[in-house]
Design an enzyme around this catalytic site. Sequence first.
Site, PDB file in Angstrom:
ATOM      1  N   VAL A 160       6.855 -25.991 -19.288  1.00  0.00           N
ATOM      2  CA  VAL A 160       6.654 -25.157 -18.099  1.00  0.00           C
ATOM      3  C   VAL A 160       7.761 -24.112 -18.026  1.00  0.00           C
ATOM      4  CG1 VAL A 160       6.406 -25.112 -15.593  1.00  0.00           C
ATOM      5  CG2 VAL A 160       5.645 -27.117 -16.870  1.00  0.00           C
TER       6      VAL A 160
ATOM      7  N   ALA B 144       7.266 -30.812 -40.162  1.00  0.00           N
ATOM      8  CA  ALA B 144       5.852 -30.843 -40.570  1.00  0.00           C
ATOM      9  C   ALA B 144       5.225 -29.480 -40.337  1.00  0.00           C
ATOM     10  CB  ALA B 144       5.101 -31.907 -39.780  1.00  0.00           C
TER      11      ALA B 144
ATOM     12  N   GLU C 161      10.556 -30.422 -20.866  1.00  0.00           N
ATOM     13  CA  GLU C 161      11.068 -29.280 -20.095  1.00  0.00           C
ATOM     14  C   GLU C 161      10.464 -27.957 -20.566  1.00  0.00           C
ATOM     15  OE1 GLU C 161      13.574 -29.199 -17.335  1.00  0.00           O
ATOM     16  OE2 GLU C 161      12.290 -27.435 -17.347  1.00  0.00           O
TER      17      GLU C 161
ATOM     18  N   GLY D  41       9.268 -17.288 -25.823  1.00  0.00           N
ATOM     19  CA  GLY D  41      10.176 -16.780 -26.846  1.00  0.00           C
ATOM     20  C   GLY D  41      10.840 -17.929 -27.586  1.00  0.00           C
TER      21      GLY D  41
ATOM     22  N   LYS E 225       0.297 -25.347 -16.447  1.00  0.00           N
ATOM     23  CA  LYS E 225       1.661 -25.479 -15.910  1.00  0.00           C
ATOM     24  C   LYS E 225       1.611 -25.893 -14.437  1.00  0.00           C
ATOM     25  CE  LYS E 225       3.324 -22.094 -19.257  1.00  0.00           C
ATOM     26  NZ  LYS E 225       3.486 -20.660 -19.540  1.00  0.00           N
TER      27      LYS E 225
ATOM     28  N   ILE F 130      13.426 -21.895 -18.504  1.00  0.00           N
ATOM     29  CA  ILE F 130      13.844 -22.163 -17.119  1.00  0.00           C
ATOM     30  C   ILE F 130      13.878 -23.665 -16.855  1.00  0.00           C
ATOM     31  CG2 ILE F 130      13.302 -21.800 -14.687  1.00  0.00           C
ATOM     32  CD1 ILE F 130      11.743 -19.321 -15.464  1.00  0.00           C
TER      33      ILE F 130
HETATM   34  N1  HSE Z   1       1.802 -17.308 -23.244  1.00  0.00           N
HETATM   35  C1  HSE Z   1       2.761 -17.780 -22.301  1.00  0.00           C
HETATM   36  C2  HSE Z   1       3.238 -16.635 -21.454  1.00  0.00           C
HETATM   37  C3  HSE Z   1       3.954 -18.429 -22.902  1.00  0.00           C
HETATM   38  O1  HSE Z   1       2.816 -15.490 -21.634  1.00  0.00           O
HETATM   39  O2  HSE Z   1       4.050 -16.873 -20.587  1.00  0.00           O
HETATM   40  C4  HSE Z   1       3.734 -19.832 -23.296  1.00  0.00           C
HETATM   41  O3  HSE Z   1       3.287 -20.608 -22.235  1.00  0.00           O
END
Ligand code: HSE
Length: 441
Positions: A131, A45, A128, A301, A204, A135
Amino acid sequence: MPAPALRIALLGCGVVGTQVARLLREQADDLAARVGAPLELVGIAVRDVDAPRDGIDPALLTTDAESLVDRADIVVEVIGGLEPPRALLLRAIAAGASVVTANKALLAADGPSLYAAADAAGVDVYFEAAVAGAIPIVRPVRESLAGDRVQRIVGIVNGTTNYVLDQMATEHLGFAEAVAQAQGLGYAEADPTADVEGYDAAAKAAILASLAFHIRVPLEDVHREGITGVTAEDVAWAASTGHVVKLLAIAERTDDGVSVRVHPALVPVSHPLAGVRGAFNAVFVEAESAGELMFYGRGAGGAPTASAVLGDVVSAARNRVLGGRGPVESSYADLPVLPASAAMTRYQVRVDVVDRPGVLAQVAAALADHGVSIEAVRQSQAPAAPAAVTATATAEVADPVAHLVITTHTATDAALAATVEAVGTLDAVLSVRSVLRVEGS
Ligand code: HSE
């Protein structure tokens, strides 16, 4: 006989979604072997089916997210933001699909609604990737440490701010210059507010604290300070006292409850978090039996985040093949989330004072009056340009000026705030240049 294919719906096809689609395609045979059934991507979507996308089969694209959700066994959401993700995930759950989401904002704001709906429907919610990107930290806290008692989590969970602070420390850039560089490299958004003001890290922190302490931590109970007030001078002084400045997400158990907060802090160079450079993330966990654990890697990323998403997809898919569910929300513990004023930390306070007899004693008395104990005081010549947080400047400007760096033993935020106010009103104090917490020692 092999199990029938599991239908995967992907909501969102940005940096992460593109990589999720690629991995589902390229690793199809391995994933099928690991799950015990093929994973079939049935649609993606998007808002605009005509936007250019490398490596994505255009036939998979649709703007009708609701219809797509209705024909999936597992819905993967990588859109971000509260709506439409919340409505789409609730729709998926109600229809019996398990969901995998990277959406920290939604989970921090309204996770319990999703978990309750998933309980009612008997499906999974995995997150997962919400956060610290690639990792593994949600699963370790939720599952691997389920038999332990987590005392404290201290994380560098925002790569953009870690990059900015690292550039300030190593390249001696100012804050604005470092943010501009982060934007040029694609770490920081054009509007960097969510990162530099600590909103991303606070979401987070709320998620990690909820998992670690088996409670619900409303986002509004997370004390949040960003890094916009951190100056090049702070970073340089940190270095000269054997520290680096980091934006930390902290969740800790105290005798009275749980403190959850995000703020910049001085971290001793000897602490493992001090070595987390550039845009990397790391989460340091202290548990009663396990002791100290550190999780390190890429927090953002496309491919790194997609790795975490795919791990969740495999877990959700295995549950469907084998029967049963993954971990459900655990919020049984009776632990209040403490107000920010109750947080206990050490502080480093830098003040410019008139250099004359008795001034140090006055400053020390102001701390003592508020029950704040001094660990160390270092006096030097004042740096050139004063950057006053508070200034009374009632002293004779011709007097020589000294710079005091006062490190305290642990004190509450409330005691420290009152102390700083009192110090700032002393005649001999020209300016309170900076107040930073010290963590990790
Ligand atoms: N914008 C966040 C960072 C990545 O710079 O770590 C996504 O949570």
